[in-house]
Design an enzyme around this catalytic site. Sequence first.
Site, short mmCIF file in Angstrom:
data_model
loop_
_atom_site.label_atom_id
_atom_site.label_comp_id
_atom_site.label_asym_id
_atom_site.label_seq_id
_atom_site.Cartn_x
_atom_site.Cartn_y
_atom_site.Cartn_z
N ASP A 12 0.83 -1.20 0.00
CA ASP A 12 0.00 0.00 0.00
C ASP A 12 0.87 1.25 0.00
O ASP A 12 1.90 1.29 0.66
CB ASP A 12 -0.90 -0.02 1.25
CG ASP A 12 -2.00 1.02 1.19
OD1 ASP A 12 -2.31 1.51 0.09
OD2 ASP A 12 -2.54 1.37 2.26
N ASN A 60 -10.35 -2.72 -6.62
CA ASN A 60 -9.53 -1.76 -7.36
C ASN A 60 -10.10 -1.38 -8.72
O ASN A 60 -9.65 -0.39 -9.32
CB ASN A 60 -8.11 -2.31 -7.55
CG ASN A 60 -7.26 -2.26 -6.28
OD1 ASN A 60 -6.31 -3.00 -6.12
ND2 ASN A 60 -7.63 -1.38 -5.35
#
Length: 238
Positions: A12, A60
């Site tokens: 991340d 996503n």
Amino acid sequence: MRDLQHVAIIMDGNGRWANARGLPRSMGHRRGVEAVREAVRAAGELGIQYLTLFAFSSENWRRPEAEVEELMGLLKHFIRRDLAELHKEGVRVRVIGERENLSSDIRALLEEAENLTRDNQRQTLVVAFNYGARDEVARAMRRVAAKYAAGEVELEGLTAEYLDEHLDTAGIPDPDLIIRTSGELRLSNFLLWQAAYSEFVFLPCLWPDFDRKAFEEAIADYFSRDRRYGGLSREIAS
């Protein structure tokens, strides 16, 4: 590595890394690929047999179309550039996640990576791509339900172990350690079933800055803990 067979990483912070430098988010993703290469190399050198990377979540797809296309392009580039080297190093590639809604060229690349490396035994690189843990469990339940309806399993056989055999990760040990970069303190729908007794290390560094030193520090933190699995600590038991 003794007592550390499987490490999973939530990668991340690519976008924030780029924003902090006044760069387009695509540059953060590209630098993140370099961090992937370093993590795979370090895991192999440290004797970690299983490394799972959360490459692209089922959520996503909500990102801007141009960013999704960039991520797909980076996946293709990574496989085309790195697959031969991974194979040479004895790395087996395993992909988890839903594949039905992927484009045919992406599915073909993922299958190529798995088929070429399926007999390798030095290390297993698990790529969580188009992956969501809730979806994984739901798909496993549908497989189990179909077998029950067909009379292939009795009601008493519908155990946690039986469901485990129908997950995407069947045959892969649960992660001992889950690392997340960027300072966020959540799992984000990653390996929810498998993480029941995992240890967690949350690192402040953004993913493009993740290196071997950060990896080793996370491992040192892991080894400083007493894993009890619901039992007593070693000190109390003695």
